[in-house]
Design an enzyme around this catalytic site. Sequence first.
Site, PDB file in Angstrom:
ATOM      1  N   ASP A  10     -20.741  21.441 -10.674  1.00 14.60           N
ATOM      2  CA  ASP A  10     -20.124  21.992  -9.645  1.00 14.60           C
ATOM      3  C   ASP A  10     -20.597  22.235  -8.093  1.00 14.60           C
ATOM      4  OD1 ASP A  10     -17.791  21.989  -7.731  1.00 14.60           O
ATOM      5  OD2 ASP A  10     -17.166  24.153  -8.371  1.00 14.60           O
ATOM      6  N   GLU A  51     -20.972  18.303  -5.009  1.00 17.64           N
ATOM      7  CA  GLU A  51     -20.966  17.658  -6.275  1.00 17.64           C
ATOM      8  C   GLU A  51     -21.691  17.406  -7.106  1.00 17.64           C
ATOM      9  OE1 GLU A  51     -15.898  19.006  -5.145  1.00 17.64           O
ATOM     10  OE2 GLU A  51     -17.468  17.270  -4.948  1.00 17.64           O
ATOM     11  N   ASP A  76     -14.337  19.808 -12.072  1.00 14.00           N
ATOM     12  CA  ASP A  76     -13.195  19.292 -11.380  1.00 14.00           C
ATOM     13  C   ASP A  76     -12.838  18.826 -10.055  1.00 14.00           C
ATOM     14  OD1 ASP A  76     -14.043  21.763  -8.866  1.00 14.00           O
ATOM     15  OD2 ASP A  76     -14.691  22.832 -10.543  1.00 14.00           O
ATOM     16  N   ASP A 125     -19.260  26.802 -10.953  1.00  9.79           N
ATOM     17  CA  ASP A 125     -18.612  27.353  -9.153  1.00  9.79           C
ATOM     18  C   ASP A 125     -19.315  28.751  -8.846  1.00  9.79           C
ATOM     19  OD1 ASP A 125     -16.848  27.468  -7.378  1.00  9.79           O
ATOM     20  OD2 ASP A 125     -16.435  29.265  -8.442  1.00  9.79           O
ATOM     21  N   HIS A 185     -45.571  -9.896  -2.645  1.00 13.73           N
ATOM     22  CA  HIS A 185     -46.231  -9.771  -1.862  1.00 13.73           C
ATOM     23  C   HIS A 185     -47.326 -10.907  -1.615  1.00 13.73           C
ATOM     24  CE1 HIS A 185     -50.336  -8.296  -3.376  1.00 13.73           C
ATOM     25  NE2 HIS A 185     -49.394  -7.202  -4.344  1.00 13.73           N
ATOM     26  N   GLU A 261     -46.388  -0.080  -6.596  1.00 11.70           N
ATOM     27  CA  GLU A 261     -46.431  -0.249  -7.324  1.00 11.70           C
ATOM     28  C   GLU A 261     -47.143   1.002  -8.144  1.00 11.70           C
ATOM     29  OE1 GLU A 261     -47.595  -1.930  -9.894  1.00 11.70           O
ATOM     30  OE2 GLU A 261     -48.575  -3.963  -9.402  1.00 11.70           O
TER      31      GLU A 261
END
Length: 381
Positions: A10, A51, A76, A125, A185, A261
């Site tokens: 949560d 969240e 939730d 929560d 490159h 790299e």
Amino acid sequence: MAARFIVEADGGSRGNPGPAGYGAVVRDGDTGQIVAEAAEFIGHATNNVAEYRGLIAGLKAARELDPDASVDVRMDSKLVVEQMSGRWKIKHPDMQPLAAEARTVFPRGRVAYTWIPRERNKDADRLANEAMDAGKAGRQWEPRPKAPAVAAAADEPPLETAAPKAGWAAPADLGTPTTFVLLRHGETPLTPEKRFSGSGGSDPELSDKGRWQAERAAEALAARGSVQAVVASPMRRTRQTAETVAARLGLEVRYEDGLREVDFGDWEGLTFAEVQQRHPEDLSAWLGSAKAKPTGSAESFTTLTHRAGVARDKIIARYAGKTVLVVSHVSPIKTLVRLALGAPPDSMYRMELSAASICAVQYYSDGNASLRLLNDTSHLR
């Protein structure tokens, strides 16, 4: 036998956006006992960002307990559950990279998402509120004494971050794919001497020939006219290559650290023969296992696979359905090609990627990928 976990997560924001924090618990899938907790005050953010941060923290806590586990995520937040289940699109730019990161913690197919009512998510929560309270007091949340782990923690991230699904579908059924044009490159002074040149060495710039190669790549890509964005490794040689092409295309360059790299440690600047002479056992181990690390380095090809996979998913999320020029190095490009093919780690030793060569991979919405081009150097002839 791999464990089964339940992750409850949560997040909250007092102001939305405002002071925000997240909380997550990991439960044993058989007993329901809490085996890990995570919480953090994350500063000024929205509820949805908090969240997602809680989800990522919960998944990572589960992976630390057992990287081979299966996970049932319960939240939730209808938004997060539906987006991570693939039923809702992720449109907000703040959510896209977070969702992409969450998908890479465990391989696809090992995480399921379920919506639960708020009253059944009380532990997560509570932790989120504890984190926000701690932030209000000017400190960070501190965990309780750790619960015993149900499995040994892994010292490496998962090797396969996104294996392609089996089967194929017509492109028309899957929408417009996201296309990566993968450009290595141009040459540096170390390239023709075949010396190890990673992210832990001298960070060389392009040589005169390397600059010429970058110009030829820019001409070729401008002639194709399909590139819509440019993303590059932040190292000097990739920056110079990307900026040369982007200037020709009239685009800005976005830098992504996950594309850099590998750090070759004590091998930086040495030839293969010199490494073989000085560090024969380490070299043999490195050639034989993706988890082995160069002498003095903290990074293996397994580590590279994880961060390159995260970078790939972040780019796909940000530029869905577009053609993106990705300017990187030998090892990250080979890794992206390998993952697209679902090939084993040792396949990287069977690919040739010349300086300023071009590869192309397309990614479809069902998780499949298609290699379209490998080591094209026709623009350099």
